[in-house]
Design a protein around this motif. Structure first.
Motif, PDB file in Angstrom:
ATOM      1  N   GLN A 182      -2.054   4.762  -7.709  1.00  0.00           N
ATOM      2  CA  GLN A 182      -1.916   6.122  -8.218  1.00  0.00           C
ATOM      3  C   GLN A 182      -1.300   6.112  -9.614  1.00  0.00           C
ATOM      4  O   GLN A 182      -1.729   6.853 -10.490  1.00  0.00           O
ATOM      5  CB  GLN A 182      -1.058   6.960  -7.256  1.00  0.00           C
ATOM      6  CG  GLN A 182      -0.841   8.390  -7.703  1.00  0.00           C
ATOM      7  CD  GLN A 182      -2.111   9.218  -7.688  1.00  0.00           C
ATOM      8  OE1 GLN A 182      -3.089   8.891  -7.022  1.00  0.00           O
ATOM      9  NE2 GLN A 182      -2.119  10.290  -8.445  1.00  0.00           N
ATOM     10  N   ASP A 201       1.848   2.672  -3.377  1.00  0.00           N
ATOM     11  CA  ASP A 201       0.731   3.332  -4.067  1.00  0.00           C
ATOM     12  C   ASP A 201       0.761   3.159  -5.589  1.00  0.00           C
ATOM     13  O   ASP A 201       0.667   4.122  -6.343  1.00  0.00           O
ATOM     14  CB  ASP A 201       0.675   4.820  -3.693  1.00  0.00           C
ATOM     15  CG  ASP A 201      -0.686   5.431  -3.997  1.00  0.00           C
ATOM     16  OD1 ASP A 201      -1.649   4.669  -4.259  1.00  0.00           O
ATOM     17  OD2 ASP A 201      -0.801   6.664  -3.985  1.00  0.00           O
ATOM     18  N   SER A 212       0.804  -1.221   0.000  1.00  0.00           N
ATOM     19  CA  SER A 212       0.000   0.000   0.000  1.00  0.00           C
ATOM     20  C   SER A 212       0.838   1.272   0.000  1.00  0.00           C
ATOM     21  O   SER A 212       0.493   2.246  -0.666  1.00  0.00           O
ATOM     22  CB  SER A 212      -0.958  -0.003   1.184  1.00  0.00           C
ATOM     23  OG  SER A 212      -0.236  -0.079   2.399  1.00  0.00           O
TER      24      SER A 212
END
Length: 188
Positions: free
Chosen positions: A172, A169, A166
């Protein structure tokens, strides 16, 4: 599936004596000779279990997320989480690293920082990551890869390297690629 013994030890809360006892039992029952934990809780529990059983501990420095100066810049509402991270990086991790049989570091900066934290140089092992790409010129390498992957010269290539977790990311990145494609940018 590979016929290897596995023991799942769940740690609930900040400190679990039960988990520590289960870990010690698993290490002893499986005849484990070396412990190589990742992340602060695993390092802490393995240090306690390994010390009790005389099993050496090998740690690995992946980096430090924040310095004390960085912490001062964190908004007040985020500080509880970041205060725990700061405590780990400034106090607990150095304490544990100094007690490990070996500490693996992946960059020269991490090596220097580990020495600053008091880790004995005899215990440190430098394991450089990456590959020497000096043999390839950038243009030749790019041309060969594009040809091998059948990617046109005008296509924008975006990539990432790292584990799927996580804090990295990757979602994104996927959203950014989707936004570029929505604008009709040729991207892969």
């Amino acid at each position: 599936r590979l016929g290897l013994p596995l023991s799942e030890i769940v740690v609930s809360g900040r400190l679990s004596v039960g988990a520590l006892l289960r870990l010690r039992r698993a290490v002893a029952d499986m005849g484990i000779h070396v412990l190589h934990p990742h992340a602060y809780k695993a390092e802490f529990y393995c240090w306690l279990a390994g010390a009790a059983l005389g099993v050496p501990l090998v740690g690995e420095v992946h980096g430090w997320a924040m310095s004390q100066a960085d912490w001062r810049q964190v908004p007040l509402f985020d500080r509880q989480h970041d205060l725990m991270l700061l405590f780990y990086e400034q106090k607990l991790q150095p304490f544990l690293l100094r007690r490990m049989s070996r500490v693996l570091v992946l960059t020269r900066e991490h090596l220097a920082r580990a020495i600053e934290l008091g880790v004995s140089s005899e215990r440190l092992r430098f394991l450089p990551r990456g590959h020497d790409l000096g043999q390839l010129t950038a243009a030749q390498g790019r041309k060969n890869w594009r040809a091998a992957l059948q990617i046109p010269e005008e296509t924008l290539i975006i990539g990432t390297v790292g584990r799927l977790s996580s804090e990295k990311d990757q979602q994104q990145l996927l959203r950014a690629v989707a936004a570029l494609r929505a604008q009709r940018v040729d991207v892969t």
